[in-house]
Each structure stands twice: as C-alpha cells, then as structure tokens.
Design a protein around this motif. Structure first.
Motif, PDB file in Angstrom:
ATOM      1  N   LEU A  83       0.973  -1.210  -0.055  1.00  0.00           N
ATOM      2  CA  LEU A  83       0.038   0.004   0.055  1.00  0.00           C
ATOM      3  C   LEU A  83       0.970   1.273  -0.125  1.00  0.00           C
ATOM      4  CD1 LEU A  83      -3.020  -0.946   2.426  1.00  0.00           C
ATOM      5  CD2 LEU A  83      -2.979  -0.880   0.042  1.00  0.00           C
ATOM      6  N   LYS A  84       1.935   1.254   0.343  1.00  0.00           N
ATOM      7  CA  LYS A  84       3.063   2.386   0.691  1.00  0.00           C
ATOM      8  C   LYS A  84       3.455   2.853  -1.056  1.00  0.00           C
ATOM      9  CE  LYS A  84       7.373   0.464   0.729  1.00  0.00           C
ATOM     10  NZ  LYS A  84       8.097   0.891  -0.281  1.00  0.00           N
ATOM     11  N   VAL A  86       1.268   2.609  -3.632  1.00  0.00           N
ATOM     12  CA  VAL A  86      -0.107   2.723  -4.131  1.00  0.00           C
ATOM     13  C   VAL A  86       0.001   4.509  -4.806  1.00  0.00           C
ATOM     14  CG1 VAL A  86      -2.431   2.963  -4.194  1.00  0.00           C
ATOM     15  CG2 VAL A  86      -1.368   0.697  -3.254  1.00  0.00           C
ATOM     16  N   GLU A  88      -2.628   5.826  -6.262  1.00  0.00           N
ATOM     17  CA  GLU A  88      -3.848   6.520  -6.173  1.00  0.00           C
ATOM     18  C   GLU A  88      -4.877   5.398  -5.977  1.00  0.00           C
ATOM     19  OE1 GLU A  88      -7.121   9.169  -9.238  1.00  0.00           O
ATOM     20  OE2 GLU A  88      -5.154   8.415  -9.903  1.00  0.00           O
ATOM     21  N   VAL A  89      -6.235   5.690  -5.391  1.00  0.00           N
ATOM     22  CA  VAL A  89      -7.222   5.000  -5.085  1.00  0.00           C
ATOM     23  C   VAL A  89      -8.532   5.654  -5.459  1.00  0.00           C
ATOM     24  CG1 VAL A  89      -8.526   3.595  -3.528  1.00  0.00           C
ATOM     25  CG2 VAL A  89      -6.297   3.726  -3.326  1.00  0.00           C
ATOM     26  N   ILE A 103      -7.103   0.622  -8.016  1.00  0.00           N
ATOM     27  CA  ILE A 103      -6.032   0.875  -7.212  1.00  0.00           C
ATOM     28  C   ILE A 103      -5.048   0.710  -8.141  1.00  0.00           C
ATOM     29  CG2 ILE A 103      -4.572  -0.289  -5.504  1.00  0.00           C
ATOM     30  CD1 ILE A 103      -6.971  -1.585  -4.221  1.00  0.00           C
ATOM     31  N   HIS A 105      -0.972   1.255  -8.886  1.00  0.00           N
ATOM     32  CA  HIS A 105       0.267   1.013  -8.413  1.00  0.00           C
ATOM     33  C   HIS A 105       1.304   1.086  -9.492  1.00  0.00           C
ATOM     34  CE1 HIS A 105       3.380  -1.756  -6.830  1.00  0.00           C
ATOM     35  NE2 HIS A 105       2.883  -1.420  -5.719  1.00  0.00           N
ATOM     36  N   ILE A 127      -9.016   1.457   2.314  1.00  0.00           N
ATOM     37  CA  ILE A 127      -7.719   1.141   1.510  1.00  0.00           C
ATOM     38  C   ILE A 127      -7.105   2.800   1.413  1.00  0.00           C
ATOM     39  CG2 ILE A 127      -6.970   1.022  -0.738  1.00  0.00           C
ATOM     40  CD1 ILE A 127      -7.057  -1.572   0.692  1.00  0.00           C
ATOM     41  N   LYS A 128      -8.252   3.599   1.046  1.00  0.00           N
ATOM     42  CA  LYS A 128      -7.896   5.212   1.040  1.00  0.00           C
ATOM     43  C   LYS A 128      -7.100   5.812   2.254  1.00  0.00           C
ATOM     44  CE  LYS A 128      -9.943   8.525  -1.104  1.00  0.00           C
ATOM     45  NZ  LYS A 128      -9.550   8.928  -2.522  1.00  0.00           N
ATOM     46  N   ARG A 131      -3.610   4.052   2.709  1.00  0.00           N
ATOM     47  CA  ARG A 131      -2.912   4.781   1.679  1.00  0.00           C
ATOM     48  C   ARG A 131      -2.485   6.088   2.629  1.00  0.00           C
ATOM     49  NH1 ARG A 131      -3.228   8.451  -1.952  1.00  0.00           N
ATOM     50  NH2 ARG A 131      -1.671   8.578  -3.493  1.00  0.00           N
ATOM     51  N   ARG A 134       0.353   6.290   5.341  1.00  0.00           N
ATOM     52  CA  ARG A 134       1.601   5.660   5.266  1.00  0.00           C
ATOM     53  C   ARG A 134       2.697   6.735   5.391  1.00  0.00           C
ATOM     54  NH1 ARG A 134       2.186   6.151  -1.255  1.00  0.00           N
ATOM     55  NH2 ARG A 134       1.095   7.875  -1.459  1.00  0.00           N
TER      56      ARG A 134
END
Length: 134
Positions: A83-84, A86, A88-89, A103, A105, A127-128, A131, A134
């Motif tokens: 996740l670090k 990523v 954009e979500v 997602i 990446h 998830i947002k 992210r 982080r």
C-alpha cells in the motif's frame, strides 16, 4: 501486538492486525477482480479472497500489503501490492450498480468490485485511509 492467529502468516511473512485508526482485520473478504481486456471478447472478472495484512516485523518497519488468494482457505497468495507504493485509489461508476474501486500501483492497476455498496464503502474508505496514513 495483537494478531488474529498464527494461521494468518504466509510465505511473505504477513500477519493481520490493526494499523492506526483503521482495523485491517475487517478488510478481508471476496472481491471481483477485473482481468484482461486485451482479449477479443473483452475483460472478465475473477472472484478472489482479499485481505490487508502487515508484513512481519515491528509496527515501525512492517509494511501493509493488499493480498489476494484463490480461495478463503488458501495460504499461498496469488498476488499482492504494498500500500505504501499505491499512487491513487479512486472509484469508477459504469451504471447504478456497485462502483468499481481502482487501485493504481506503479506495476499494475487493479479494478475491484464488492458484492454490495456497503462492502464497497468499507474497502474503499479503508484502503484510502491506509494509503493516506503511510
């Protein structure tokens, strides 16, 4: 640290736990992953078991990963993204059905759909938030 169980470990050395204000133990369940798109008949979907897990180590040096498995009981992940990394979500809406979570990446773009809007909101907001933390 509080872990669900030793059964949460897998070859990546990943375990589930709470991270910050987001309880990652609830980020576990079935999502449809859109695949392909390069075939003449268009993209398809595969149903995968997803979970957010923290890599083994201290809270300071462990990394969160979104992992997916073929079945809920599988111990070997089919894939994962940290996740670090990523970028954009976001959501995509094609009609009035459940939105698709996108997602992005550096190595791939994942398009995931939950069964219900409530499940989508849980995954998308979780998830947002992870992210952003982080």
């Amino acid at each position: 640290k509080h872990f669900k169980s030793d059964a949460e470990r897998h070859p990546l050395g990943v375990m589930a736990e709470a991270k910050g204000d987001v309880d990652i133990t609830v980020l576990e369940g079935w999502l449809k992953k859109k695949t392909g798109g390069k075939k003449s008949w268009g993209p398809s979907e595969t149903r995968r078991w997803f979970k957010v897990q923290q890599t083994q180590g201290s809270e300071e040096d462990g990394e969160l990963a979104l992992c997916y498995y073929k079945t809920a009981g599988s111990t070997e992940p089919r894939g994962w993204v940290f996740l670090k990394d990523v970028v954009e979500v976001r959501e995509e809406r094609y009609d009035k059905s459940v939105p698709t979570m996108v997602i992005i990446h550096p190595s791939r773009t994942m398009r995931l759909t939950a069964k219900t809007r409530a499940e989508h909101r849980l995954w998308f907001s979780g998830i947002k938030a992870l992210r952003a933390a982080r």
